[in-house]
Design a protein around this motif. Sequence first.
Motif, PDB file in Angstrom:
ATOM      1  N   ALA A 187      -6.648   0.345  11.634  1.00 14.36           N
ATOM      2  CA  ALA A 187      -5.354   0.103  10.986  1.00 14.36           C
ATOM      3  C   ALA A 187      -4.697  -1.148  11.531  1.00 14.36           C
ATOM      4  CB  ALA A 187      -4.449   1.321  11.189  1.00 14.36           C
ATOM      5  N   ALA A 188      -4.773  -1.317  12.862  1.00 10.19           N
ATOM      6  CA  ALA A 188      -4.174  -2.497  13.477  1.00 10.19           C
ATOM      7  C   ALA A 188      -4.890  -3.768  13.038  1.00 10.19           C
ATOM      8  CB  ALA A 188      -4.209  -2.355  14.989  1.00 10.19           C
ATOM      9  N   ALA A 189      -6.228  -3.707  13.008  1.00  6.73           N
ATOM     10  CA  ALA A 189      -6.999  -4.879  12.602  1.00  6.73           C
ATOM     11  C   ALA A 189      -6.684  -5.257  11.160  1.00  6.73           C
ATOM     12  CB  ALA A 189      -8.493  -4.605  12.772  1.00  6.73           C
ATOM     13  N   VAL A 202       6.311   1.794  12.147  1.00  3.30           N
ATOM     14  CA  VAL A 202       5.328   2.517  12.966  1.00  3.30           C
ATOM     15  C   VAL A 202       4.017   1.722  13.037  1.00  3.30           C
ATOM     16  CG1 VAL A 202       3.927   4.612  13.096  1.00  3.30           C
ATOM     17  CG2 VAL A 202       6.347   4.773  12.487  1.00  3.30           C
ATOM     18  N   LEU A 203       3.588   1.148  11.906  1.00  7.09           N
ATOM     19  CA  LEU A 203       2.350   0.358  11.896  1.00  7.09           C
ATOM     20  C   LEU A 203       2.445  -0.822  12.860  1.00  7.09           C
ATOM     21  CD1 LEU A 203      -0.438  -0.314  10.793  1.00  7.09           C
ATOM     22  CD2 LEU A 203       0.667  -1.482   8.858  1.00  7.09           C
ATOM     23  N   GLY A 204       3.628  -1.458  12.909  1.00 10.60           N
ATOM     24  CA  GLY A 204       3.794  -2.567  13.845  1.00 10.60           C
ATOM     25  C   GLY A 204       3.594  -2.126  15.283  1.00 10.60           C
ATOM     26  N   LEU A 205       4.093  -0.930  15.627  1.00  4.75           N
ATOM     27  CA  LEU A 205       3.922  -0.431  16.990  1.00  4.75           C
ATOM     28  C   LEU A 205       2.483   0.017  17.243  1.00  4.75           C
ATOM     29  CD1 LEU A 205       7.275   1.555  17.299  1.00  4.75           C
ATOM     30  CD2 LEU A 205       6.688  -0.642  18.347  1.00  4.75           C
ATOM     31  N   SER A 238       3.396  11.238  14.939  1.00  2.15           N
ATOM     32  CA  SER A 238       2.013  11.577  14.605  1.00  2.15           C
ATOM     33  C   SER A 238       1.830  11.714  13.104  1.00  2.15           C
ATOM     34  CB  SER A 238       1.618  12.880  15.299  1.00  2.15           C
ATOM     35  OG  SER A 238       0.313  13.264  14.926  1.00  2.15           O
ATOM     36  N   VAL A 239       2.829  12.327  12.419  1.00  2.50           N
ATOM     37  CA  VAL A 239       2.742  12.464  10.971  1.00  2.50           C
ATOM     38  C   VAL A 239       2.748  11.100  10.298  1.00  2.50           C
ATOM     39  CG1 VAL A 239       3.955  13.298   8.915  1.00  2.50           C
ATOM     40  CG2 VAL A 239       3.744  14.770  10.936  1.00  2.50           C
ATOM     41  N   HIS A 240       3.632  10.186  10.779  1.00  2.00           N
ATOM     42  CA  HIS A 240       3.686   8.840  10.213  1.00  2.00           C
ATOM     43  C   HIS A 240       2.344   8.126  10.370  1.00  2.00           C
ATOM     44  CE1 HIS A 240       7.769   8.749   8.930  1.00  2.00           C
ATOM     45  NE2 HIS A 240       8.323   8.821  10.156  1.00  2.00           N
ATOM     46  N   VAL A 241       1.759   8.258  11.551  1.00  2.00           N
ATOM     47  CA  VAL A 241       0.469   7.583  11.803  1.00  2.00           C
ATOM     48  C   VAL A 241      -0.600   8.126  10.865  1.00  2.00           C
ATOM     49  CG1 VAL A 241      -1.388   7.239  13.472  1.00  2.00           C
ATOM     50  CG2 VAL A 241       1.000   6.977  14.187  1.00  2.00           C
ATOM     51  N   SER A 242      -0.639   9.433  10.683  1.00  2.00           N
ATOM     52  CA  SER A 242      -1.628  10.032   9.777  1.00  2.00           C
ATOM     53  C   SER A 242      -1.447   9.523   8.355  1.00  2.00           C
ATOM     54  CB  SER A 242      -1.519  11.554   9.810  1.00  2.00           C
ATOM     55  OG  SER A 242      -1.812  12.051  11.102  1.00  2.00           O
ATOM     56  N   ASN A 243      -0.165   9.438   7.894  1.00  2.00           N
ATOM     57  CA  ASN A 243       0.099   8.937   6.548  1.00  2.00           C
ATOM     58  C   ASN A 243      -0.351   7.488   6.397  1.00  2.00           C
ATOM     59  OD1 ASN A 243       1.179  11.380   5.758  1.00  2.00           O
ATOM     60  ND2 ASN A 243       3.298  10.770   6.202  1.00  2.00           N
ATOM     61  N   ILE A 244      -0.112   6.692   7.434  1.00  2.79           N
ATOM     62  CA  ILE A 244      -0.499   5.276   7.397  1.00  2.79           C
ATOM     63  C   ILE A 244      -2.021   5.144   7.262  1.00  2.79           C
ATOM     64  CG2 ILE A 244      -0.633   3.176   8.783  1.00  2.79           C
ATOM     65  CD1 ILE A 244       2.146   4.004   9.926  1.00  2.79           C
ATOM     66  N   PHE A 271       0.820  -1.213   0.000  1.00  2.00           N
ATOM     67  CA  PHE A 271       0.000   0.000   0.000  1.00  2.00           C
ATOM     68  C   PHE A 271       0.853   1.262   0.000  1.00  2.00           C
ATOM     69  CE2 PHE A 271      -2.815  -3.165   1.936  1.00  2.00           C
ATOM     70  CZ  PHE A 271      -3.880  -3.093   1.054  1.00  2.00           C
ATOM     71  N   GLY A 272       2.061   1.143  -0.506  1.00  2.00           N
ATOM     72  CA  GLY A 272       2.923   2.311  -0.567  1.00  2.00           C
ATOM     73  C   GLY A 272       3.541   2.690   0.760  1.00  2.00           C
ATOM     74  N   LEU A 273       3.517   1.789   1.747  1.00  2.00           N
ATOM     75  CA  LEU A 273       4.110   2.100   3.050  1.00  2.00           C
ATOM     76  C   LEU A 273       5.633   2.033   2.965  1.00  2.00           C
ATOM     77  CD1 LEU A 273       1.795   0.091   5.502  1.00  2.00           C
ATOM     78  CD2 LEU A 273       1.664   2.502   4.920  1.00  2.00           C
ATOM     79  N   THR A 274       6.276   3.026   3.497  1.00  2.00           N
ATOM     80  CA  THR A 274       7.746   3.023   3.569  1.00  2.00           C
ATOM     81  C   THR A 274       8.177   2.091   4.684  1.00  2.00           C
ATOM     82  OG1 THR A 274       7.851   4.832   5.143  1.00  2.00           O
ATOM     83  CG2 THR A 274       7.740   5.428   2.808  1.00  2.00           C
ATOM     84  N   PRO A 275       9.445   1.672   4.686  1.00  2.00           N
ATOM     85  CA  PRO A 275       9.911   0.830   5.792  1.00  2.00           C
ATOM     86  C   PRO A 275       9.652   1.473   7.145  1.00  2.00           C
ATOM     87  CG  PRO A 275      11.510   0.806   4.012  1.00  2.00           C
ATOM     88  CD  PRO A 275      10.485   1.821   3.634  1.00  2.00           C
TER      89      PRO A 275
END
Length: 1016
Positions: free
Chosen positions: A1002-1004, A959-962, A984-990, A950-954
């Motif tokens: 997002a976690a689910a 951040v998604l894992g956390l 916070s910016v990373h979470v918003s982008n995710i 989904f275009g997520l950067t490493p």
Amino acid sequence: MSAHADLCAMLGAVETRSVSPVFVGRAGELTALTEALSRATAGEPQALLIGGEAGVGKTRLIEEFLDAACERGAVVALGGCVELGADGLPFAPFATALRSLHRRLPGELLAAAHGHEAELARLLPELGDPGGQDSSDEDSTARLFELTVRLLERLAADRTIVLVLEDLHWADASTRHLLTYLLRTLRRGRIAVVASYRADDIHRRHPLRPLLAELDRLRTIRRIELARFSRTEVHRQLTGILAAEPDPGLVDEVFERSDGNAFFVEELVVSHEAGCAAGQLSDSLRDLLLVRVETLPEDAQRVARIVAEGGSTVEYGLLAAVARLSEDDLIEALRAAVGANILLAAPDGDGYRFRHSLVREAVSDDLLPGERSRLNRRYAEALEADPTLVRADERANRLATYWYHAHDPAKALPAVLGASVATRKRHAYAEQLSLLERAMELWDKAPAETRDSLRPIDYADAYPACGCDPDTTSLRFLDLLAEAAVAARLSGERERAAKICRTALRILDDENDPLRAAWFWTETARLQSNLGRGDGWPEIARAQELVKGLPPSAVHATVLVGAAGWGMLRNPGPEALAAAERAVEYARFVKNEPIELNARITLGTIMVSAGDTEGGLAALHQARERTIALGQFHEATRAHINISSSLEALGRSREAVEIATTGIDLARSRGLVDSAGWIRANLSESLLSLGEWDRSKEEAEELLRSGASSTKPGGTALLQLAHLAAARGEPARAAEHLAEARTRYGTRDPIPQYTLPMAQVEIAIAAAEGRLADVRHQLAAMADAGFPPGTHRYGWPLVLTAVTAEADSRGLPAADEGRAEALDVVRRCVRGLAVQAPVWEAYSLQVSEELARAEGRDTAARWAEVVAAYEPVERPYQLARARHRLADALLVEGGRREEATALLREAHATAVRLGARPLREDVELLAARARLSLAAEKPPAAAEPGDDTFGLTPREQAVLGLVAAGRTNRQIAEELFISPKTASVHVSNILAKLGVSGRGEAAALAHRLHLLDPAL
């Protein structure tokens, strides 16, 4: 030509003449009516309600509209409600209108009514004898309604028909119900229905008020409210009446005193022109209305008083018999009354009525009490001496009314009872109830010899014989109560029915009559359930206790059928089975085949639920065939209801659809609308199972749109719509449908076939909204309540929905807490569910593998077994879900990409066809994650190691894992050595890239699509 015929010919032009020669105002209202006529002529049925106070001009507006309709070639059928108080003639305006159509279109009407003449004869006696109809048939009224609508639709197929029903404020309950049904179900034909009512008579408790409120909710009906005239309009009206410019002072005075009421304007002007100064008139409305009557010759006044007490319209022959004038004197009196525009000749030329009902009311109110009684006695005696003076379909009610108002209980009681029987044969149960209540009022007033001469065989038809000889035993007050209780229930007056039953049971407390008491307790049980005040079991138990040890009887069989039916719906176990078997035995012993067949249908249904599927289905089919052979179509349609339901319980949905379709055709051909509703509810459920979702929705909506079905079929239709909305990703709409279904079912009689599907929808909504705690709570509640025999068809989908929610939330910290206990509840539920057919074997395997997925131990091999189990049982939605899970497992276990691609394409095609958005999105997300193409013409692209999902950067993947581990932005910042603002910016982008609205979603999604695992 007779003197009377000559008078009618001379007065033909006067019958509809209005005092005001100029049509004033109402241009907008007349335009609305003529536009509706144009739409009706184009094939779009129209319905309009015209309301306004008495005298405001409703009739004149309708006259102008009908003139325009006739000019356009429309066929006009006019019917007016008859004011006869509590015992008003049932269906009077419809009967009059149909009689008019019969005169205008005799051949066409007979062709349209072909095959149903006996049923329709209850409205139009000219079609034949309705006496052969079973008056205890609960669907008879619905059948009559359906056939009436079909008759009108057929007549309006090739011509425009304008059906006008006047004076709805006097409408009997049967007329109101038929009108409601007509307006709800009329869908085709060139027909316009126009109904009028007197708004000032619609007080807060008037029975028309709730009908108007209900009709207001139908967007296909237009309501037109006529206001009083302005001073300018009164001026124009006066100018037309006087044919000259009126004096301004007269305009002011008439406008002030009439308050803009068109009729009062006419009355004031006519009185003024006759030499009566307006100031000399009494301020009371009655005196105003009587002033012109009092200027008539004495004989004409006398005739007016006689007509006022005879009903809305009085036939000439009956009037002559009561007036006791010579023919010449009577003709002269009528000529004077008609010439003064007080009386009008009836449209059929056979009688007379007041030009305006207000005048009739005033004249009637002005009668002395003794005068009123004497006139009614003379009417009754004249009618008894020559019954042909009135139409046969009105005779019993008219005679009962006259004797009642004559205050002669000895004559009134049998007349009222006779009218109740005639009304019952027409299935006008509301009017039957009113007559029976009047009979109960007269009972103690009538002489003992009168009561002793009455026989149950002549007047009682509500309940089975209670051990007495109806030919020799006198009618009892309890017989009247039984008749009234059934009439009240059938007319929808369940509160009144319950009150009548309580009265009867109080009387029976002092009598040793266990059979009658048992019958009333059984009737009370049914009412308790219908009113939502309990399940009725205490009352059934009391009835069983009363008949215990007594010889077999029809009442005994009825009690046993009630007990078996109770168990069939709530706990189809050994006790219910034994009760059904005894009911069959007792009914056969007393030679009551309708009760026996009813019991056999119940017995066969319980047998299927208990596991004897083939034996139970065979019993049901035998009962169905026998009921059809005997012409007992109410029982036959009940067999279709239970057979289609039983087949669905066995997963044989295709057969269920076939039997349901046949049943609907049978029910509709016999006008059994309520039975058709029950069958249609079953049809919608089976179509949903088969993946024919659009058709399932159509059937459910058609059931709701008809408005004729009883509460619970409508609740089931709403439940199917709720299931459908949940599966299509519309939880808010599903919740709306569920709430309405719950309202229809009530809460005091928790029948599993309703509570379990409602719980499943509630779980599905909670899961869609991420409320896992509510999912667990609802499942635990259902587990505690248990799953009685036969409820596996509802239990398996419920458990599957709950355990899928658990599996989808695996890995979320908040969800992991309490998961072990929740999965234990799932296993406890599974142990209580039967696996009676291959479809439930498939459900069982799917539940088992979702349990494994919730614990992280599902395998592709086991999912392959689930797919294989679903493939032969016609459950496309469940098969698509299983294919999606198998594809996911294949990709996780080792990259069997071609097989996974094929599975995902099949699942995706099914989801698109069904409109199952959540499933479609899940399939698309998994395909995107695995870099698989869902387009058949494009080969799947190989996944490149290290590609972002989904275009997520490493960094965003970290951040998604956390986020999935439940970390806050500050904790993420500390662990990754970045600032909280950057986290916070990373979470918003995710969230934006994943297309979700919150951290939990997002976690689910990350866990469900393995976004945190190595590349698939």
